[in-house]
Write a protein that holds these residues in place. Sequence first.
Motif, PDB file in Angstrom:
ATOM      1  N   TRP A 114     -17.499  -9.547   2.075  1.00 56.19           N
ATOM      2  CA  TRP A 114     -18.088  -9.539   2.884  1.00 56.19           C
ATOM      3  C   TRP A 114     -17.526  -8.756   4.453  1.00 56.19           C
ATOM      4  CZ3 TRP A 114     -16.205 -10.624   8.464  1.00 56.19           C
ATOM      5  CH2 TRP A 114     -17.505 -10.458   9.339  1.00 56.19           C
TER       6      TRP A 114
ATOM      7  N   GLY B   4     -18.110  -5.275   3.475  1.00 57.23           N
ATOM      8  CA  GLY B   4     -19.786  -4.532   3.669  1.00 57.23           C
ATOM      9  C   GLY B   4     -19.633  -3.969   5.296  1.00 57.23           C
ATOM     10  N   ILE B   5     -18.632  -5.152   5.974  1.00 61.64           N
ATOM     11  CA  ILE B   5     -18.258  -4.416   7.443  1.00 61.64           C
ATOM     12  C   ILE B   5     -17.751  -2.831   7.563  1.00 61.64           C
ATOM     13  CG2 ILE B   5     -17.097  -5.121   9.286  1.00 61.64           C
ATOM     14  CD1 ILE B   5     -18.687  -7.239   9.185  1.00 61.64           C
ATOM     15  N   GLN B   6     -16.742  -2.425   7.013  1.00 61.54           N
ATOM     16  CA  GLN B   6     -17.008  -1.245   6.933  1.00 61.54           C
ATOM     17  C   GLN B   6     -18.246  -0.062   7.008  1.00 61.54           C
ATOM     18  OE1 GLN B   6     -12.742   0.122   4.920  1.00 61.54           O
ATOM     19  NE2 GLN B   6     -14.267  -1.167   3.559  1.00 61.54           N
ATOM     20  N   LEU B   7     -19.074  -0.034   6.373  1.00 63.16           N
ATOM     21  CA  LEU B   7     -20.675   0.383   6.287  1.00 63.16           C
ATOM     22  C   LEU B   7     -20.699  -0.350   7.384  1.00 63.16           C
ATOM     23  CD1 LEU B   7     -21.767   2.200   4.204  1.00 63.16           C
ATOM     24  CD2 LEU B   7     -22.701   0.062   3.800  1.00 63.16           C
ATOM     25  N   LYS B   8     -20.950  -1.624   7.381  1.00 58.92           N
ATOM     26  CA  LYS B   8     -21.546  -1.599   9.124  1.00 58.92           C
ATOM     27  C   LYS B   8     -20.787  -0.475  10.166  1.00 58.92           C
ATOM     28  CE  LYS B   8     -23.653  -5.808   7.414  1.00 58.92           C
ATOM     29  NZ  LYS B   8     -23.489  -5.829   5.670  1.00 58.92           N
ATOM     30  N   LEU B   9     -19.578  -0.923   9.893  1.00 53.83           N
ATOM     31  CA  LEU B   9     -18.971  -0.541  11.436  1.00 53.83           C
ATOM     32  C   LEU B   9     -19.690   1.439  12.013  1.00 53.83           C
ATOM     33  CD1 LEU B   9     -15.732  -1.990  11.428  1.00 53.83           C
ATOM     34  CD2 LEU B   9     -17.629  -2.179  12.982  1.00 53.83           C
TER      35      LEU B   9
ATOM     36  N   LEU C  56     -22.438   2.811  10.344  1.00 54.22           N
ATOM     37  CA  LEU C  56     -23.123   2.733  10.345  1.00 54.22           C
ATOM     38  C   LEU C  56     -23.365   3.085  12.039  1.00 54.22           C
ATOM     39  CD1 LEU C  56     -25.481   1.183   8.004  1.00 54.22           C
ATOM     40  CD2 LEU C  56     -25.456   3.180   8.326  1.00 54.22           C
ATOM     41  N   LEU C  57     -22.713   1.447  12.330  1.00 53.07           N
ATOM     42  CA  LEU C  57     -22.906   1.860  14.517  1.00 53.07           C
ATOM     43  C   LEU C  57     -22.506   3.314  15.002  1.00 53.07           C
ATOM     44  CD1 LEU C  57     -22.748  -0.077  17.062  1.00 53.07           C
ATOM     45  CD2 LEU C  57     -20.978  -0.803  16.058  1.00 53.07           C
TER      46      LEU C  57
ATOM     47  N   THR D  61     -19.856   7.639   9.827  1.00 55.97           N
ATOM     48  CA  THR D  61     -20.710   6.820   8.550  1.00 55.97           C
ATOM     49  C   THR D  61     -19.557   7.699   7.376  1.00 55.97           C
ATOM     50  OG1 THR D  61     -22.614   8.167  10.014  1.00 55.97           O
ATOM     51  CG2 THR D  61     -22.797   7.584   7.495  1.00 55.97           C
TER      52      THR D  61
ATOM     53  N   GLY E 129     -16.371   4.934   7.127  1.00 52.59           N
ATOM     54  CA  GLY E 129     -16.933   3.737   6.492  1.00 52.59           C
ATOM     55  C   GLY E 129     -17.329   4.198   5.256  1.00 52.59           C
TER      56      GLY E 129
ATOM     57  N   ASN F 247     -15.532   1.783   2.413  1.00 52.48           N
ATOM     58  CA  ASN F 247     -16.450   1.055   1.789  1.00 52.48           C
ATOM     59  C   ASN F 247     -16.237   1.024  -0.324  1.00 52.48           C
ATOM     60  OD1 ASN F 247     -19.704   0.931   0.071  1.00 52.48           O
ATOM     61  ND2 ASN F 247     -19.135  -0.942   1.547  1.00 52.48           N
TER      62      ASN F 247
END
Length: 214
Positions: free
Chosen positions: A123, A126-131, A133-134, A176, A179, A183
Amino acid sequence: MSTLIAVQRPSRPAEPLWLEWLTLVGGLAFCTWLLGVRGVWALLLGADPTGLTLVIMAVFLCSTLWCGQRSRELQRQRALLADPRLARADEACWAAEYLGAPGDIATELLLEHSHGPHGTAWWVNGIQLKLGLLGKVIGFSMLALTIGKLQSFDPAQSQELLRSLTAGLGVALLTTMVGLVGNILLGLQLTRLDRFADALVADIQRTALRKDGA
């Protein structure tokens, strides 16, 4: 017949999981030093006013250190399976708990020990990828706001305009990229931990079958 073969099969030699992690960390440390010498880190952090790049790096660093601690624990449990006498009084031996607990409960306890913490780690990965994208969303938002504030195009201010536009674009692309790299590298470590844990569970169950058949 297959059960008999599984019981008689000798245990595999322990894989040097801790050494593999140290090798990976050594390579990452060298790459970090090389990028720092070339000024890449200063460029990345300076081009991101949101600080998301630094947050992603911190998440990756903490997660990598956790992977090191986890790899050491898994390798220790593998050594205890080969020789339970190595366990101290205050240490938990997963194999001993599995052999001493009743059937279904033993399997659940073993899987919780071997794979339970990995779910949270995935989990976090996945936060790294979401950060990242943020950061992309924030960067393009900055770009859109800059364009929206334009009243008219003045050639004399073109240099300042380009600087403002590239700032938002830089945030979007750099966060991006960081991240995604984090990831991938953390996912590589977690996949290796999962495979080692799978092999450890199989060896513990094989040991239990061998004792039941004795």
